[in-house]
Write a protein that holds these residues in place. Structure first.
Motif, PDB file in Angstrom:
ATOM      1  N   ASP A   1       0.817  -1.223   0.000  1.00  0.00           N
ATOM      2  CA  ASP A   1       0.000   0.000   0.000  1.00  0.00           C
ATOM      3  C   ASP A   1       0.849   1.271   0.000  1.00  0.00           C
ATOM      4  OD1 ASP A   1      -2.235  -1.577  -0.013  1.00  0.00           O
ATOM      5  OD2 ASP A   1      -2.766  -1.238   2.087  1.00  0.00           O
ATOM      6  N   PRO A   2       1.833   1.393   0.897  1.00  0.00           N
ATOM      7  CA  PRO A   2       2.620   2.634   0.918  1.00  0.00           C
ATOM      8  C   PRO A   2       3.358   2.901  -0.388  1.00  0.00           C
ATOM      9  CG  PRO A   2       2.978   1.369   2.936  1.00  0.00           C
ATOM     10  CD  PRO A   2       2.244   0.474   1.986  1.00  0.00           C
ATOM     11  N   TRP A   3       3.838   1.830  -1.024  1.00  0.00           N
ATOM     12  CA  TRP A   3       4.609   2.016  -2.253  1.00  0.00           C
ATOM     13  C   TRP A   3       3.709   2.369  -3.432  1.00  0.00           C
ATOM     14  CZ3 TRP A   3       9.618   2.589  -1.628  1.00  0.00           C
ATOM     15  CH2 TRP A   3      10.214   2.024  -0.493  1.00  0.00           C
ATOM     16  N   VAL A   4       2.537   1.780  -3.476  1.00  0.00           N
ATOM     17  CA  VAL A   4       1.587   2.137  -4.535  1.00  0.00           C
ATOM     18  C   VAL A   4       1.164   3.597  -4.379  1.00  0.00           C
ATOM     19  CG1 VAL A   4      -0.720   1.689  -5.466  1.00  0.00           C
ATOM     20  CG2 VAL A   4       0.771  -0.229  -4.835  1.00  0.00           C
ATOM     21  N   LEU A   5       0.867   3.988  -3.137  1.00  0.00           N
ATOM     22  CA  LEU A   5       0.507   5.380  -2.880  1.00  0.00           C
ATOM     23  C   LEU A   5       1.639   6.310  -3.284  1.00  0.00           C
ATOM     24  CD1 LEU A   5      -1.351   7.543  -1.686  1.00  0.00           C
ATOM     25  CD2 LEU A   5      -0.351   7.041   0.568  1.00  0.00           C
ATOM     26  N   ALA A   6       2.869   5.952  -2.944  1.00  0.00           N
ATOM     27  CA  ALA A   6       4.018   6.794  -3.288  1.00  0.00           C
ATOM     28  C   ALA A   6       4.169   6.922  -4.797  1.00  0.00           C
ATOM     29  CB  ALA A   6       5.297   6.212  -2.671  1.00  0.00           C
ATOM     30  N   ALA A   7       3.946   5.842  -5.537  1.00  0.00           N
ATOM     31  CA  ALA A   7       4.054   5.901  -6.994  1.00  0.00           C
ATOM     32  C   ALA A   7       3.009   6.846  -7.586  1.00  0.00           C
ATOM     33  CB  ALA A   7       3.901   4.501  -7.589  1.00  0.00           C
ATOM     34  N   VAL A   8       1.792   6.770  -7.076  1.00  0.00           N
ATOM     35  CA  VAL A   8       0.729   7.660  -7.564  1.00  0.00           C
ATOM     36  C   VAL A   8       1.065   9.110  -7.231  1.00  0.00           C
ATOM     37  CG1 VAL A   8      -1.707   8.274  -7.314  1.00  0.00           C
ATOM     38  CG2 VAL A   8      -1.029   5.869  -7.442  1.00  0.00           C
ATOM     39  N   LEU A   9       1.521   9.345  -6.015  1.00  0.00           N
ATOM     40  CA  LEU A   9       1.873  10.697  -5.613  1.00  0.00           C
ATOM     41  C   LEU A   9       3.039  11.243  -6.435  1.00  0.00           C
ATOM     42  CD1 LEU A   9       1.613  10.369  -1.729  1.00  0.00           C
ATOM     43  CD2 LEU A   9       0.064  11.643  -3.228  1.00  0.00           C
ATOM     44  N   CYS A  10       4.019  10.397  -6.715  1.00  0.00           N
ATOM     45  CA  CYS A  10       5.164  10.829  -7.511  1.00  0.00           C
ATOM     46  C   CYS A  10       4.709  11.307  -8.891  1.00  0.00           C
ATOM     47  CB  CYS A  10       6.176   9.696  -7.651  1.00  0.00           C
ATOM     48  SG  CYS A  10       7.664  10.144  -8.585  1.00  0.00           S
ATOM     49  N   ALA A  11       3.828  10.536  -9.518  1.00  0.00           N
ATOM     50  CA  ALA A  11       3.315  10.930 -10.827  1.00  0.00           C
ATOM     51  C   ALA A  11       2.545  12.243 -10.748  1.00  0.00           C
ATOM     52  CB  ALA A  11       2.427   9.823 -11.387  1.00  0.00           C
ATOM     53  N   ALA A  12       1.748  12.399  -9.698  1.00  0.00           N
ATOM     54  CA  ALA A  12       0.952  13.627  -9.542  1.00  0.00           C
ATOM     55  C   ALA A  12       1.852  14.831  -9.277  1.00  0.00           C
ATOM     56  CB  ALA A  12      -0.045  13.450  -8.400  1.00  0.00           C
TER      57      ALA A  12
END
Length: 477
Positions: free
Chosen positions: A32-43
């Motif tokens: 979960d934390p890594w998926v969230l981080a990937a989405v945030l990085c793109a945003a």
């Protein structure tokens, strides 16, 4: 005679076990934390790179840091000519950590490299925040706090502010406090130690983290206490050494240029309304004031202290990037406070604590409609305007390696290939070109203005495009 039949007792026959309801794919939670981080990085990258593509740069910082990283990438002293010809940036702020970007910049020599790296670092900080919250509060509440952190106004404002070295401090603080909440005190200190290489004031933040480590270890791990106190002393000593010796030794004036912003502070009640609003933004929508129950909030005091005592009103408010280092502190302080508040004997407090993670996530989502990430819903952010293309073609006419004097608009389009000076601060250097953003018509007579800047030199207009003007030097006496 028939062969004997092997009889297996009924109790020994294995019975298929049905999967338990509600625990499907338990390993997914750790991602979960890594998926969230990937989405945030793109945003984050979309917003900051989108601003760059629209030539909507807010300050000269992106150009300054590109000059510094470019110098590191070519194994030179970290000089930023925008601060003054030959100015060593270590005489301004002590941030040698930016040298870590040099290899990536050598491969991709562009200010976009810095913006994407910053987006990745900010997004990475969501991993320890989400992971720590999930360990303490459960998967759903932890993910809610992770989302609220990733969308927090302090991080969004920093993403929107081009580039700044504090993008390294945010994940370091987050990983340090995650380790502290897991009672990995040595790891907490190790994660915090590099803060002294990020910015000169962060040695005090290191000291605050070390003091909280000592406080939490005082009963259960008494051997950790002297080490933590030693780190606290080191943090304070490092700050004093950098401010009084290191920075002045690199500064041409032999001093620290920012002392004046504190010594001229006037009364602490100056700008009190702005300061109170900033504290309210820091504690109410992000933590519902519950973070006040955690000693981790003490880590925010050094940063809040110098900001509120400063005479520079830019430090008091919620704009710019100054609050980013506070975001992991307040959110992890909230996670810490929730662990005890949920078990409170007072029904109103336990109920409030149970609902608060969802509430702060909802608040973050609501506030995002008026914050930088709201730009992701606008089609224009994903394409470069035709007006910008025209300006870029104009600036491309300036040859590589040329000396250029510029104001904010053209800077980040030139620092990767030219020697760029700040407008009016060439200190005797007569540049080959002057590039002006003149959209509002400030410079009614650009040629005459160039003559005022450099008496004895003659400049002519080399081209114009969409409010930008490039002047080329013709002669020099």
């Amino acid at each position: 005679m028939s062969a004997p039949t092997l009889q297996v007792p009924e109790a020994h026959i294995p019975t298929p076990v049905a999967p338990l309801r509600g625990v499907r794919h338990p390993d997914r939670a750790r991602w979960d934390p890594w998926v969230l981080a990937a989405v945030l990085c793109a945003a984050y990258a979309a917003v900051s790179v989108g601003r760059y593509r629209h030539m909507a740069t807010l300050s000269w910082d992106l150009g300054i840091f590109e000059q510094v990283v470019r110098a590191y990438a070519h194994l030179r002293a970290p000089v930023s000519d925008l601060k003054g010809p030959g100015f060593d940036i270590l005489g301004d702020h002590f941030s040698p950590v930016t040298a870590l970007l040099a290899p990536a910049y050598r491969l991709f020599p562009s200010p976009v490299t810095l913006l994407v790296a910053q987006a990745a670092l900010f997004a990475l900080s969501a991993v320890p925040v989400t992971r720590a919250a999930a360990r303490l509060l459960g998967r759903r509440r932890g993910l809610a706090l992770g989302v609220a952190y990733g969308l927090s106004w302090g991080v969004q404002r920093a993403v929107d502010f081009d580039f700044h070295e504090i993008c390294f401090a945010v994940p370091l603080i987050a990983f340090s406090l995650e380790a502290l909440l897991a009672d990995r005190r040595g790891a907490a200190l190790c994660w915090a130690l590099p803060l002294v290489l990020v910015k000169e004031d962060l040695g005090l933040t290191l000291a605050a983290i070390a003091l909280v480590v000592a406080w939490r270890a005082r009963g259960s791990s008494s051997r950790v206490v002297p080490y933590a106190l030693g780190v606290a002393v080191f943090g304070v000593a490092a700050t004093l050494l950098v401010l009084t010796v290191v920075i002045p030794s690199f500064n041409t004036s032999g001093s620290y240029d920012y002392w004046g912003k504190v010594s001229e502070s006037g009364s602490p009640v100056d700008g009190l309304d702005t300061k109170v609003r900033t504290l309210a933004w820091l504690l109410i929508p992000t933590t519902g004031l519950l973070a006040l129950r955690s000693p981790l909030l003490l880590v925010a005091l050094p940063t809040l202290g110098w900001r509120m005592l400063s005479g520079d009103e830019h430090y008091w408010g919620t704009d710019w990037h100054y609050s980013a280092v506070l975001m992991p502190v307040v959110f992890l302080a909230l996670a810490d406070a929730l662990t005890t508040a949920r078990r409170s004997s007072r029904p109103w407090l336990s109920s409030y604590a149970a609902q608060l993670p969802a509430a702060v996530a909802a608040a973050a989502l609501a506030l995002t409609t008026s914050l930088p990430l709201a730009q992701l819903t606008e089609a224009g952010i994903y394409r470069e305007p035709a007006a910008v293309s025209g300006v870029e073609r104009l600036l491309a006419r300036i040859p590589d390696g040329a000396t250029v004097e510029a104001n904010i608009g053209p800077i980040s389009r030139l620092t990767s290939r030219c020697r760029v000076f700040w407008l009016g601060n060439t200190q005797g250097v007569t540049p080959q070109y002057i590039a002006l953003e003149n959209v509002d018509g400030t410079y009614r007579d650009p040629v005459g203005y160039a003559g005022d800047l450099h008496p004895g030199a003659e400049y002519a207009v080399a081209g114009k495009a969409n409010g930008y003007v490039v002047l080329e030097r013709l002669t020099q006496s």
